[in-house]
Every structure is written in structure tokens, then in C-alpha cells.
Design a protein around this motif. Structure first.
Motif, PDB file in Angstrom:
ATOM      1  N   LYS A 210       0.834  -1.194   0.000  1.00 56.87           N
ATOM      2  CA  LYS A 210       0.000   0.000   0.000  1.00 56.87           C
ATOM      3  C   LYS A 210       0.869   1.244   0.000  1.00 56.87           C
ATOM      4  O   LYS A 210       1.951   1.263   0.569  1.00 56.87           O
ATOM      5  CB  LYS A 210      -0.938  -0.004   1.203  1.00 56.87           C
ATOM      6  N   GLY A 211       0.346   2.278  -0.646  1.00 57.92           N
ATOM      7  CA  GLY A 211       1.089   3.517  -0.787  1.00 57.92           C
ATOM      8  C   GLY A 211       1.173   4.301   0.504  1.00 57.92           C
ATOM      9  O   GLY A 211       0.687   3.897   1.552  1.00 57.92           O
ATOM     10  N   HIS A 212       1.793   5.478   0.412  1.00 53.69           N
ATOM     11  CA  HIS A 212       1.994   6.342   1.558  1.00 53.69           C
ATOM     12  C   HIS A 212       1.948   7.786   1.077  1.00 53.69           C
ATOM     13  O   HIS A 212       2.015   8.063  -0.098  1.00 53.69           O
ATOM     14  CB  HIS A 212       3.339   6.045   2.212  1.00 53.69           C
ATOM     15  N   GLY A 213       1.813   8.697   2.010  1.00 51.21           N
ATOM     16  CA  GLY A 213       1.845  10.109   1.673  1.00 51.21           C
ATOM     17  C   GLY A 213       0.472  10.661   1.359  1.00 51.21           C
ATOM     18  O   GLY A 213      -0.554  10.028   1.620  1.00 51.21           O
ATOM     19  N   PRO A 214       0.432  11.885   0.781  1.00 53.59           N
ATOM     20  CA  PRO A 214      -0.849  12.526   0.504  1.00 53.59           C
ATOM     21  C   PRO A 214      -1.628  11.806  -0.585  1.00 53.59           C
ATOM     22  O   PRO A 214      -1.058  11.124  -1.419  1.00 53.59           O
ATOM     23  CB  PRO A 214      -0.451  13.928   0.061  1.00 53.59           C
TER      24      PRO A 214
END
Length: 153
Positions: free
Chosen positions: A54-58
């Protein structure tokens, strides 16, 4: 979840063999039109472990619920690259491989690597620009002082 993507076949006729380290032989592909500059060593897919996390950040739900972040591990060297620059898994896979190629070039070749030389050249140019800007500023200050002195006379 780990995926290993083996690619059948060995070196192709247009590839040249190069020995980078005593234990690692990697083929170097000649780049069309750039014969004076060596290409980055290609990656062997059998040496890679790929994971999608899974991604991260805004980005909120678009990044937090989709597994489009690519974690690429080069098994022989142990170098791990994580790429989540775009929303596309395919683009992230390509970018991760490019980043891993550059890191492997630095790992195997050190100061002789293409990436290291490009960074050194960029740093040298930056230092030259700073030096020229400083000299120009000093000239302007001197000119201003001379102008003020001539004005007061």
C-alpha cells in the motif's frame, strides 16, 4: 506477497559481456547513438524479488487502499528500492527498476559509475555558478561604492 519474474533466455547477440565484480558478471547493452557513454548494467529478472504494498503520503483513499507501491529487492546485493511516484503500478515498476539499476551501478562500480560521475559533474557546475554569482555581486558592490564616491565629490 513476493513475486519473482523470471525471463527465459540468456544474453542476446547485441549485448556485450562485462565483468563488474569478481563474483558478478553483468551484460552491458550499448545505447544507440551514445557510444562514448556506457549504459547502465541491465537487471536480471531472476535476481529480483518484487512486492506490491500500500502507498503512503498525501492522496487519501486513493493511495491508502491501493497496493501500487513497488518494493524491489536485488537478492545478490541486498539492495532494496521502494517506488510510489505515480498511481500506476506499471509506471512504478519501470521507475523502480531504473532506480535499482542506478544504485547497482554505484554499488558495483563506485566512483567509476555513470551515475556517480553525473552527480559529480552537476555538483561542479553548481559550484561554478555560485562562484560566478559571488564574483558578480562583489563587482556590483564595488561599482556602487565607486559611483557613490564619485557622486559625493
Amino acid at each position: 506477497l513476493a513475486r519473482i519474474w523470471p525471463v527465459p533466455g540468456g544474453p542476446r547477440p547485441w549485448e556485450k559481456q562485462a565483468l563488474l565484480a569478481p563474483t558478478a558478471a553483468v551484460t552491458v547493452v550499448q545505447v544507440a547513438g551514445k557510444k562514448d557513454r556506457p549504459a547502465l548494467p541491465p537487471l536480471e529478472e531472476r535476481d529480483l524479488e518484487e512486492q506490491f504494498v500500500k502507498g503512503h503520503g498525501p492522496g487519501g483513499q486513493a493511495t491508502n487502499k491501493t497496493s501500487n507501491c513497488v518494493v524491489l529487492r536485488h537478492v545478490p546485493s541486498g539492495i532494496v528500492v521502494k517506488c510510489h511516484q505515480t498511481r500506476s503500478v506499471d509506471q512504478n515498476r519501470k521507475l523502480a527498476r531504473k532506480i535499482l539499476q542506478e544504485k547497482l551501478d554505484i554499488f558495483y562500480n563506485g566512483e567509476n559509475s555513470l551515475v556517480y560521475k553525473e552527480k559529480q559533474e552537476a555538483e561542479r557546475k553548481k559550484q561554478e555558478r555560485k562562484k560566478r554569482a559571488k564574483e558578480t555581486l562583489e563587482k556590483k558592490k564595488l561599482l556602487k561604492e565607486l559611483w557613490e564616491a564619485s557622486r559625493n565629490v
